[in-house]
Design a protein around this motif. Structure first.
Motif, PDB file in Angstrom:
ATOM      1  N   PHE A  63       0.818  -1.209   0.000  1.00 42.96           N
ATOM      2  CA  PHE A  63       0.000   0.000   0.000  1.00 42.96           C
ATOM      3  C   PHE A  63       0.858   1.267   0.000  1.00 42.96           C
ATOM      4  CE2 PHE A  63      -3.555  -2.622   2.071  1.00 42.96           C
ATOM      5  CZ  PHE A  63      -4.182  -2.823   0.855  1.00 42.96           C
ATOM      6  N   SER A  64       2.025   1.225   0.628  1.00 44.43           N
ATOM      7  CA  SER A  64       2.933   2.379   0.605  1.00 44.43           C
ATOM      8  C   SER A  64       3.456   2.636  -0.808  1.00 44.43           C
ATOM      9  CB  SER A  64       4.111   2.148   1.549  1.00 44.43           C
ATOM     10  OG  SER A  64       3.668   2.005   2.863  1.00 44.43           O
ATOM     11  N   ILE A  65       3.787   1.575  -1.521  1.00 49.72           N
ATOM     12  CA  ILE A  65       4.262   1.716  -2.900  1.00 49.72           C
ATOM     13  C   ILE A  65       3.161   2.297  -3.784  1.00 49.72           C
ATOM     14  CG2 ILE A  65       4.957   0.418  -4.963  1.00 49.72           C
ATOM     15  CD1 ILE A  65       6.474  -1.487  -3.032  1.00 49.72           C
ATOM     16  N   ILE A  66       1.951   1.766  -3.660  1.00 46.56           N
ATOM     17  CA  ILE A  66       0.842   2.236  -4.488  1.00 46.56           C
ATOM     18  C   ILE A  66       0.484   3.687  -4.141  1.00 46.56           C
ATOM     19  CG2 ILE A  66      -1.571   1.834  -5.136  1.00 46.56           C
ATOM     20  CD1 ILE A  66       0.435  -0.215  -6.223  1.00 46.56           C
ATOM     21  N   ALA A  67       0.505   4.020  -2.857  1.00 46.87           N
ATOM     22  CA  ALA A  67       0.221   5.404  -2.455  1.00 46.87           C
ATOM     23  C   ALA A  67       1.250   6.354  -3.063  1.00 46.87           C
ATOM     24  CB  ALA A  67       0.216   5.530  -0.935  1.00 46.87           C
ATOM     25  N   THR A  68       2.498   5.944  -3.094  1.00 44.39           N
ATOM     26  CA  THR A  68       3.549   6.775  -3.681  1.00 44.39           C
ATOM     27  C   THR A  68       3.341   6.956  -5.178  1.00 44.39           C
ATOM     28  OG1 THR A  68       5.096   6.002  -2.005  1.00 44.39           O
ATOM     29  CG2 THR A  68       6.039   7.041  -3.956  1.00 44.39           C
ATOM     30  N   GLN A  69       2.951   5.884  -5.867  1.00 45.07           N
ATOM     31  CA  GLN A  69       2.674   5.995  -7.302  1.00 45.07           C
ATOM     32  C   GLN A  69       1.562   7.012  -7.573  1.00 45.07           C
ATOM     33  OE1 GLN A  69       1.809   1.928  -8.396  1.00 45.07           O
ATOM     34  NE2 GLN A  69       3.865   1.612  -9.200  1.00 45.07           N
ATOM     35  N   LEU A  71       0.577   9.418  -5.586  1.00 44.38           N
ATOM     36  CA  LEU A  71       1.020  10.747  -5.181  1.00 44.38           C
ATOM     37  C   LEU A  71       1.827  11.414  -6.296  1.00 44.38           C
ATOM     38  CD1 LEU A  71       1.322  12.979  -3.057  1.00 44.38           C
ATOM     39  CD2 LEU A  71       3.343  11.754  -2.213  1.00 44.38           C
ATOM     40  N   VAL A  72       2.721  10.670  -6.909  1.00 40.81           N
ATOM     41  CA  VAL A  72       3.519  11.217  -8.007  1.00 40.81           C
ATOM     42  C   VAL A  72       2.609  11.608  -9.167  1.00 40.81           C
ATOM     43  CG1 VAL A  72       5.270  10.652  -9.751  1.00 40.81           C
ATOM     44  CG2 VAL A  72       5.638  10.036  -7.357  1.00 40.81           C
ATOM     45  N   ARG A  73       1.631  10.756  -9.470  1.00 41.95           N
ATOM     46  CA  ARG A  73       0.689  11.100 -10.538  1.00 41.95           C
ATOM     47  C   ARG A  73      -0.088  12.372 -10.202  1.00 41.95           C
ATOM     48  NH1 ARG A  73      -2.224   5.829 -13.002  1.00 41.95           N
ATOM     49  NH2 ARG A  73      -3.298   7.497 -14.091  1.00 41.95           N
ATOM     50  N   PHE A  74      -0.498  12.510  -8.941  1.00 40.40           N
ATOM     51  CA  PHE A  74      -1.213  13.726  -8.536  1.00 40.40           C
ATOM     52  C   PHE A  74      -0.324  14.960  -8.674  1.00 40.40           C
ATOM     53  CE2 PHE A  74      -2.046  16.837  -5.153  1.00 40.40           C
ATOM     54  CZ  PHE A  74      -3.253  17.333  -5.638  1.00 40.40           C
ATOM     55  N   ILE A  75       0.917  14.856  -8.227  1.00 43.27           N
ATOM     56  CA  ILE A  75       1.832  15.992  -8.295  1.00 43.27           C
ATOM     57  C   ILE A  75       2.066  16.413  -9.744  1.00 43.27           C
ATOM     58  CG2 ILE A  75       4.248  16.676  -7.926  1.00 43.27           C
ATOM     59  CD1 ILE A  75       4.111  15.000  -5.308  1.00 43.27           C
ATOM     60  N   LYS A  76       2.223  15.443 -10.629  1.00 45.73           N
ATOM     61  CA  LYS A  76       2.506  15.746 -12.035  1.00 45.73           C
ATOM     62  C   LYS A  76       1.275  16.200 -12.809  1.00 45.73           C
ATOM     63  CE  LYS A  76       6.834  14.506 -12.011  1.00 45.73           C
ATOM     64  NZ  LYS A  76       7.921  15.407 -12.261  1.00 45.73           N
ATOM     65  N   MET A  77       0.100  15.601 -12.522  1.00 49.76           N
ATOM     66  CA  MET A  77      -1.073  15.845 -13.360  1.00 49.76           C
ATOM     67  C   MET A  77      -2.154  16.678 -12.682  1.00 49.76           C
ATOM     68  SD  MET A  77      -1.135  12.091 -15.077  1.00 49.76           S
ATOM     69  CE  MET A  77      -2.253  12.447 -16.396  1.00 49.76           C
ATOM     70  N   LYS A  78      -2.073  16.835 -11.354  1.00 53.10           N
ATOM     71  CA  LYS A  78      -3.006  17.684 -10.589  1.00 53.10           C
ATOM     72  C   LYS A  78      -4.467  17.251 -10.700  1.00 53.10           C
ATOM     73  CE  LYS A  78       0.303  20.687  -9.621  1.00 53.10           C
ATOM     74  NZ  LYS A  78       1.295  20.134  -8.790  1.00 53.10           N
ATOM     75  N   ARG A  79      -4.713  15.942 -10.813  1.00 50.06           N
ATOM     76  CA  ARG A  79      -6.100  15.463 -10.864  1.00 50.06           C
ATOM     77  C   ARG A  79      -6.555  15.108  -9.451  1.00 50.06           C
ATOM     78  NH1 ARG A  79      -5.780  11.308 -15.844  1.00 50.06           N
ATOM     79  NH2 ARG A  79      -4.723  10.182 -14.202  1.00 50.06           N
ATOM     80  N   VAL A  84      -7.394  11.552  -4.274  1.00 46.73           N
ATOM     81  CA  VAL A  84      -8.295  10.691  -3.497  1.00 46.73           C
ATOM     82  C   VAL A  84      -7.690   9.293  -3.355  1.00 46.73           C
ATOM     83  CG1 VAL A  84     -10.556   9.544  -3.523  1.00 46.73           C
ATOM     84  CG2 VAL A  84     -10.382  11.985  -4.056  1.00 46.73           C
ATOM     85  N   LEU A  85      -7.165   8.755  -4.445  1.00 48.69           N
ATOM     86  CA  LEU A  85      -6.550   7.428  -4.386  1.00 48.69           C
ATOM     87  C   LEU A  85      -5.275   7.435  -3.547  1.00 48.69           C
ATOM     88  CD1 LEU A  85      -7.235   6.275  -8.023  1.00 48.69           C
ATOM     89  CD2 LEU A  85      -8.167   5.279  -5.935  1.00 48.69           C
ATOM     90  N   THR A  86      -4.524   8.528  -3.597  1.00 46.31           N
ATOM     91  CA  THR A  86      -3.335   8.657  -2.753  1.00 46.31           C
ATOM     92  C   THR A  86      -3.719   8.560  -1.281  1.00 46.31           C
ATOM     93  OG1 THR A  86      -2.211  10.072  -4.369  1.00 46.31           O
ATOM     94  CG2 THR A  86      -1.436  10.191  -2.098  1.00 46.31           C
TER      95      THR A  86
END
Length: 109
Positions: A63-69, A71-79, A84-86
């Motif tokens: 779950f830590s790995i998936i949360a990080t993935q 989070l990076v997507r949120f930071i880059k794409m701002k969706r 929410v998934l983070t």
């Protein structure tokens, strides 16, 4: 624009990464996530059947790995959906950590 100018602009935009290479890296991460989930399920099932207990440590890591993935997507794409998934996967990792620590304290006592 000439062909070479277009290629140079594309390379500059994608930081010298080929689009095909970027797609392969994305697919590798996607498959790795699925395999990680499968391994966590198998380990949990084995622990449940053979030792009659629930193991939390693989889930903390997963779950830590998936949360990080996410989070990076949120930071880059701002969706907002990525945020929410983070938060969801971060909460799941915290819950798994709490389960892991409580199980360790039970063994110690």
């Amino acid at each position: 624009m000439k062909k070479d100018e277009i290629l140079n602009a594309s390379r500059k935009e994608h930081r010298n990464k080929d689009l095909a290479e970027m797609e392969v890296v994305y697919q590798a991460g996607s498959h790795a996530s699925r395999v990680g989930a499968l391994v966590c399920c198998l380990l949990s099932l084995l622990a449940s059947v053979l030792a009659h207990t629930m193991i939390y440590s693989p889930w903390v890591i997963y779950f830590s790995i998936i949360a990080t993935q996410w989070l990076v997507r949120f930071i880059k794409m701002k969706r907002k959906s990525d945020l929410v998934l983070t938060v969801l996967f971060f909460v799941l990792s915290i819950l798994a950590l709490v389960g892991f620590v409580s199980h360790l304290l039970e063994v110690r006592i």
